[in-house]
Design an enzyme around this catalytic site. Structure first.
Site, mmCIF file in Angstrom:
data_model
loop_
_atom_site.group_PDB
_atom_site.id
_atom_site.type_symbol
_atom_site.label_atom_id
_atom_site.label_comp_id
_atom_site.label_asym_id
_atom_site.label_seq_id
_atom_site.Cartn_x
_atom_site.Cartn_y
_atom_site.Cartn_z
ATOM 1 C CG LEU A 71 24.728 6.014 28.893
ATOM 2 C CD1 LEU A 71 25.911 5.068 28.487
ATOM 3 C CD2 LEU A 71 23.304 5.098 28.508
ATOM 4 C CE LYS A 77 5.844 17.278 34.355
ATOM 5 N NZ LYS A 77 6.404 16.394 35.438
ATOM 6 C CB SER A 100 19.800 5.132 30.413
ATOM 7 O OG SER A 100 20.291 4.788 31.651
ATOM 8 C CD GLU A 121 -2.483 1.019 2.611
ATOM 9 O OE1 GLU A 121 -3.282 1.791 2.781
ATOM 10 O OE2 GLU A 121 -2.388 0.078 3.498
ATOM 11 C CE LYS A 161 -6.545 1.764 2.840
ATOM 12 N NZ LYS A 161 -5.916 2.183 4.022
ATOM 13 C CG ASN A 187 12.058 18.763 38.525
ATOM 14 O OD1 ASN A 187 12.237 17.568 38.635
ATOM 15 N ND2 ASN A 187 10.941 19.280 38.596
ATOM 16 C CB CYS A 241 -4.826 -1.868 3.959
ATOM 17 S SG CYS A 241 -4.216 -2.235 5.893
#
Length: 587
Positions: A331, A552, A337, A44, A126, A407, A162
């Protein structure tokens, strides 16, 4: 019965790369013809890539797709490949649709075409347009109203796209009415966890309804947050699997089919008001011969391997298709991580993965040592840049305490990562998981910094399961497990204050993820979740945290979707929203 050899090319394409996608069609058609195929198919919207989203509303892009299709037909013929019909997906527009409200301007269509003898001999669009989850096809397309049928070597082949299989009615019963011997469906069906069994049962059911063999061709690769797993399937009219392609691998499924001879040319209007559009390319059957190429059924992956491979595929596609070569990861020695780094090494090669350890005054000794162990195990490049001097300098300038002080450390790390990204040309990977994103347990402009979030749609409990599976797979292959054992066994912690652990702020992850799976993935209400046996106070708190964290999530980078409902297009809630699951408005 007549013999027909089909070639289903389960390959990747890139949105907007019309020339590159056409080159791939040409290359794989040549391969298919060399295998003796009588009918060649591609997925597709192969020519444009999928999904094209608002590009479908640009008339310039629609016309470029149409031009590229005609050019491709001529190129195939010029390369000596024009004698074999090629089915390929592309972006088209309706010539008949009249402008009206509620219809996309320009009447674009998600279309397929048959190329033969240097010409576009048949086009279709489609019929069923999906309008759920990540799909917005009512926004972009108008439906096709035909049943396309192609006669090849005395066999009638009906064509679908599909969603024509996923919804009842339409081209499936129309195929039976028209008496076609094969229904070929081209697809770009995105991956979801545990979808392959659902897909197989669907194809079996539709084959029985259509009364003929079905060839279900799917794409592979990744596009932004979507990943495609292939898993192309051919089943006969009784639902018996004749061939099944591997997951997440490009390739060509070549298969000899024994199909009923075509009868009278079907015509007129059939089921759901579809008008039969028939083209005869070769009415005479091939000489009688036993099938030479029988299908193979590739083994299915177990759930952890399947999910892990999907994440690797999505990350690799995002990096490479956007022209990047290397990635940068902060890391911490933690599991998120570590898993992100392992995925990146598998997707891009360890030589293209760069890690930065950024210890602060609250970082444990094992935070750095676990990051170093990860680097040794995987071979990625690791450097250490302490953030304590920056942190102290900031606090000497402005007084911050409590959460603001916590923070600040995360935001300093984010700023450092973005500085190195700009300086050295890597893209930053954000290692946040779905559990944290759901309840807002992350720092804006800190943890959320990055171009891509590989485990954005992975709950924390699944993060642990995938890491353990990856280590077991490495051991079974005689290789070094990439994830340090300490990253797996120590309690998760953001390490932003002394002796901090995640359970200071959150329920145990098994409990949290169980609630979130019901609330986020299944849209269950508070009362329904409590009825499942979860503590009422815990449920109320988790739902409140989830609702208030929407702002957020809107600012988090894209990431690979593996669930039925990821954060993004699957789940669209207003940021400004006072409804709470207690049945009252928030005050």
């Amino acid at each position: 019965m007549h013999r027909l050899r089909i070639a289903l090319n389960q390959i990747d394409s890139t949105v907007g790369d019309l020339e590159g996608n056409a080159d791939a069609v040409l290359r794989w058609t040549r391969h298919s013809v060399e295998q003796g195929a009588h009918l060649v198919a591609f997925p597709e919207m192969m020519l444009t890539g999928y999904p094209v989203e608002d590009l479908a509303l640009r008339s310039s892009f629609v016309e470029a797709s149409r031009d590229a299709l005609r050019t491709l037909a001529r190129r195939l013929d010029g390369e000596g490949l024009g004698g074999v019909p090629v089915v390929v997906g592309y972006l088209d527009r309706s010539e008949q649709a009249q402008p009206r409200y509620g219809q996309p301007a320009g009447a674009p269509q998600n279309a397929g075409a048959v190329l033969h003898g240097g010409e576009v001999v048949l086009t279709y669009a489609k019929h069923h347009l999906p309008n759920y989850g990540v799909f917005d096809e009512f926004r972009y397309f108008v439906p096709g109203e035909t049943l396309p049928v192609l006669r090849v070597h005395g066999v009638d082949v009906a064509l679908a796209i599909c969603e024509d299989l996923w919804q009842d009615g339409g081209r499936v019963p129309a195929t039976r009415t028209a008496g076609a011997g094969l229904l070929l469906s081209i697809n770009a069906s995105p991956y979801e966890r545990e979808k392959d069994d659902t897909r197989l049962e669907l194809v079996r059911k539709r084959a029985q309804e259509a009364g003929c063999t079905i060839a279900y061709l799917a794409t592979v690769g990744g596009q932004d947050e979507l990943v495609f797993d292939g898993d192309s399937i051919v089943v006969d009219a009784d639902g018996r699997v004749l061939a099944r392609a591997p997951q997440f691998e490009e390739g060509c499924v070549v298969l000899d089919l024994e199909l009923p001879a075509a009868g009278d040319v079907p015509a007129g209007t059939v089921d759901d008001g579809l008008r039969v559009e028939h083209r005869t390319l070769s009415a005479e059957p091939l000489p009688a011969a036993a099938p030479e190429v029988t299908g193979e059924e590739a083994p299915r992956m177990e759930d952890p391997e399947e999910v892990y491979t999907a994440l690797v595929t999505g990350l690799r596609a995002y990096v490479r298709k956007n022209g990047f070569r290397s990635v940068l990861i902060g890391l911490s020695g933690g599991i998120d991580s570590a898993l992100t780094a392992a995925l990146a090494c598998d997707a891009l090669g360890a030589e293209n993965v760069y890690g930065v350890a950024m210890p602060s005054r609250y970082s444990s000794a094992h935070s750095l040592s676990d990051a170093e162990d990860l680097a040794r195990r995987t071979g990625l490049d690791l450097r250490t840049v302490p953030i304590a001097p920056m942190f102290d300098a900031y606090l000497a300038t402005v007084e911050l305490t409590g959460l603001a002080e916590e923070n600040l450390q995360s935001r300093l790390r984010g700023t450092l990562l973005m500085g190195l990204s700009n300086q050295e040309g890597h893209i930053v990977l954000a290692p946040g998981n779905k559990s944290e994103l759901a309840v807002g347990y992350s720092t804006l402009y800190g943890d959320s910094v990055g171009a891509y979030g590989p485990i954005k749609d992975v709950y924390k409990s699944t993060v642990f399961a995938l890491a353990r599976w990856r280590n077991r797979a490495a051991e079974a292959a005689g290789r070094t497990p990439p994830i340090p054992e300490n990253s797996l066994s120590k309690p998760p912690s953001a390490e932003l204050r002394p002796d901090q652990v995640d359970t200071d702020s959150l329920p145990d992850y098994e409990v949290l993820d169980g609630i979130l799976a019901l609330y986020v993935d299944q849209d269950r209400g508070r009362a329904e979740i409590i009825a499942q046996g979860f503590d009422e106070e815990t449920v109320t708190r988790v739902l409140r945290m989830t609702d208030t964290a929407e702002y957020k999530r809107r600012q988090y980078p894209p990431g690979t979707k593996i669930s039925a409902k990821g954060f993004g297009k699957d789940r669209r809630l207003p940021v400004t929203n006072r409804w709470r699951e207690t049945g009252t408005t928030a005050s």
